[in-house]
Design an enzyme around this catalytic site. Structure first.
Site, mmCIF file in Angstrom:
data_model
loop_
_atom_site.group_PDB
_atom_site.id
_atom_site.type_symbol
_atom_site.label_atom_id
_atom_site.label_comp_id
_atom_site.label_asym_id
_atom_site.label_seq_id
_atom_site.Cartn_x
_atom_site.Cartn_y
_atom_site.Cartn_z
ATOM 1 N N HIS A 34 0.838 -1.204 0.000
ATOM 2 C CA HIS A 34 0.000 0.000 0.000
ATOM 3 C C HIS A 34 0.870 1.249 0.000
ATOM 4 C CE1 HIS A 34 -0.128 -1.382 4.378
ATOM 5 N NE2 HIS A 34 0.620 -0.319 4.431
ATOM 6 N N GLU A 85 -3.556 3.702 1.810
ATOM 7 C CA GLU A 85 -3.745 3.868 3.265
ATOM 8 C C GLU A 85 -3.733 5.366 3.556
ATOM 9 O OE1 GLU A 85 -0.955 1.812 5.841
ATOM 10 O OE2 GLU A 85 -1.360 3.212 7.495
ATOM 11 N N ASN A 89 -4.544 12.919 10.717
ATOM 12 C CA ASN A 89 -4.043 13.270 12.053
ATOM 13 C C ASN A 89 -5.007 14.262 12.682
ATOM 14 O OD1 ASN A 89 -1.379 11.891 12.297
ATOM 15 N ND2 ASN A 89 -0.937 13.033 10.432
ATOM 16 N N HIS A 103 2.280 11.643 -9.031
ATOM 17 C CA HIS A 103 0.865 11.278 -9.150
ATOM 18 C C HIS A 103 0.653 9.800 -8.827
ATOM 19 C CE1 HIS A 103 2.417 10.718 -13.401
ATOM 20 N NE2 HIS A 103 1.909 9.528 -13.180
ATOM 21 N N GLU A 151 -3.378 10.385 -12.247
ATOM 22 C CA GLU A 151 -3.366 10.250 -13.707
ATOM 23 C C GLU A 151 -4.330 9.119 -14.059
ATOM 24 O OE1 GLU A 151 0.194 8.508 -15.305
ATOM 25 O OE2 GLU A 151 -0.036 9.558 -17.192
HETATM 26 C C1 LIG Z 1 3.761 6.975 -18.420
HETATM 27 C C2 LIG Z 1 2.668 7.808 -17.794
HETATM 28 O O1 LIG Z 1 2.203 7.149 -16.643
HETATM 29 C C3 LIG Z 1 3.129 9.142 -17.366
HETATM 30 O O2 LIG Z 1 2.934 9.538 -16.227
HETATM 31 S S1 LIG Z 1 3.917 10.117 -18.531
HETATM 32 C C4 LIG Z 1 2.969 11.626 -18.300
HETATM 33 C C5 LIG Z 1 3.815 12.836 -18.557
HETATM 34 N N1 LIG Z 1 4.878 12.929 -17.591
HETATM 35 C C6 LIG Z 1 5.746 13.963 -17.597
HETATM 36 O O3 LIG Z 1 5.661 14.872 -18.405
HETATM 37 C C7 LIG Z 1 6.828 13.877 -16.550
HETATM 38 C C8 LIG Z 1 7.688 15.131 -16.539
HETATM 39 C C9 LIG Z 1 6.988 16.331 -15.896
HETATM 40 N N2 LIG Z 1 7.835 17.504 -16.056
HETATM 41 C C10 LIG Z 1 6.758 16.060 -14.404
HETATM 42 O O4 LIG Z 1 7.695 16.299 -13.622
HETATM 43 O O5 LIG Z 1 5.651 15.583 -14.057
HETATM 44 C C11 LIG Z 1 2.909 14.024 -18.445
HETATM 45 O O6 LIG Z 1 2.637 14.510 -17.360
HETATM 46 N N3 LIG Z 1 2.459 14.490 -19.615
HETATM 47 C C12 LIG Z 1 1.581 15.625 -19.653
HETATM 48 C C13 LIG Z 1 0.669 15.525 -20.845
HETATM 49 O O7 LIG Z 1 -0.185 16.431 -20.973
HETATM 50 O O8 LIG Z 1 0.791 14.565 -21.627
HETATM 51 ZN ZN LIG Z 2 2.238 8.113 -14.764
#
Ligand SMILES: C[C@@H](O)C(=O)SC[C@H](NC(=O)CC[C@H](N)C(=O)O)C(=O)NCC(=O)O
Ligand SMILES: [Zn+2]
Length: 247
Positions: A34, A85, A89, A103, A151
């Site tokens: 978790h 989890e 607090n 995320h 996400e």
């Molecule tokens: C593989 C999938 O699970 C992802 O999370 S990739 C998504 C992508 N990630 C980033 O850009 C990481 C770098 C960013 N500067 C950070 O620190 O979060 C993302 O967020 N893409 C945005 C989009 O609009 O596609």
């Molecule tokens: Zn991701």
């Protein structure tokens, strides 16, 4: 074995012991158990996760002597699923999430439908559904009542909808090595995105489409992140927890 001092012998036995441990941790049947983090209002978060994200409230435990309450939520029983989890607090209604935590990933079969439901329930959508920049997977980003990012990733049916914990790291190879050696995790995938100046590494105990994974993100030139005080740790089974990244 020709060693001339206890220290060297200790060194030899230590390196043999280290070798054994590194082998053992790779063979130990582990899984992500978790993820633990702190929220300012347990009922508010439980309502959002159950009504908007389709999670079940698995159990709740109040520890009045320590002045905190836990709630466990997920998409299936704890003995077979990666779950959340939550920690409340007493009297603390706000946390600094920091920038080290990125995320949580939730795999859904229809991102647009899920986003529409979240909007209808008054949830916050920070990135509309569409292909991920530089890729083809349809994603969206939402925020929960405390501001934790989720996400939404469009995928077919999966045994593990709660599929990612994304942490930002200051040195990707150092973190990959840490999770391989200390947790016996496998580097499942590494993808560099020069156009968007970041690299991700997926770490875990089995394929991404069936297991929760740790998504490590390195942003070019960024070696440190403010860790805040909201995100706590991921725990694996057999029990071992890794708080924020070693970086
Ligand atoms: C593989 C999938 O699970 C992802 O999370 S990739 C998504 C992508 N990630 C980033 O850009 C990481 C770098 C960013 N500067 C950070 O620190 O979060 C993302 O967020 N893409 C945005 C989009 O609009 O596609
Ligand atoms: Zn991701």
């Amino acid at each position: 074995m020709g060693f001339n001092a206890t220290g060297n012998i200790a060194h030899a036995s230590t390196s043999a012991a280290q070798e054994n441990v590194l082998e053992w941790v790779k063979k130990d049947k582990r899984r992500m158990l978790h993820v633990v983090y702190r929220v300012g209002d347990l009922d508010r978060t439980i309502k959002f996760y159950t009504e908007c994200l389709g999670m079940k409230l698995l159990r709740r435990r109040d520890i009045p002597e320590e002045r905190y309450t836990n709630a466990f939520l997920g998409y299936g029983p704890e003995d077979s699923h990666f779950v959340i989890e939550l920690t409340y607090n007493y009297g603390v209604d706000k946390y600094d999430i920091g920038a080290g935590f990125g995320h949580f990933g939730i795999a859904v079969e229809d991102v647009t439908k899920t986003v529409d439901l979240i909007k209808a329930k008054g949830g916050k959508v920070t990135r509309e559904p569409g292909p991920v920049k530089g890729g083809s997977t349809v994603i969206a980003f939402i925020e929960d009542p405390d501001g934790y990012k989720f996400e939404l990733l469009e995928r077919g049916p999966t045994p593990e909808p709660l599929c990612q914990v994304m942490l930002r790291v200051g040195d990707l190879d150092r973190s990959i090595n840490f999770y391989e050696k200390a947790f016996g995790m496998e580097l499942l995938r590494k993808r560099d995105n020069p156009e968007y100046k970041y690299t991700i590494a997926m770490m875990g105990y089995g394929p991404e489409d069936k297991n929760a994974v740790l998504e490590l993100t390195y942003n070019y030139g960024v070696s440190e992140y403010d860790k805040g005080n909201g995100y706590a740790q991921v725990e694996t089974f057999p029990f071992f927890s890794f708080p924020r990244n070693p970086s």
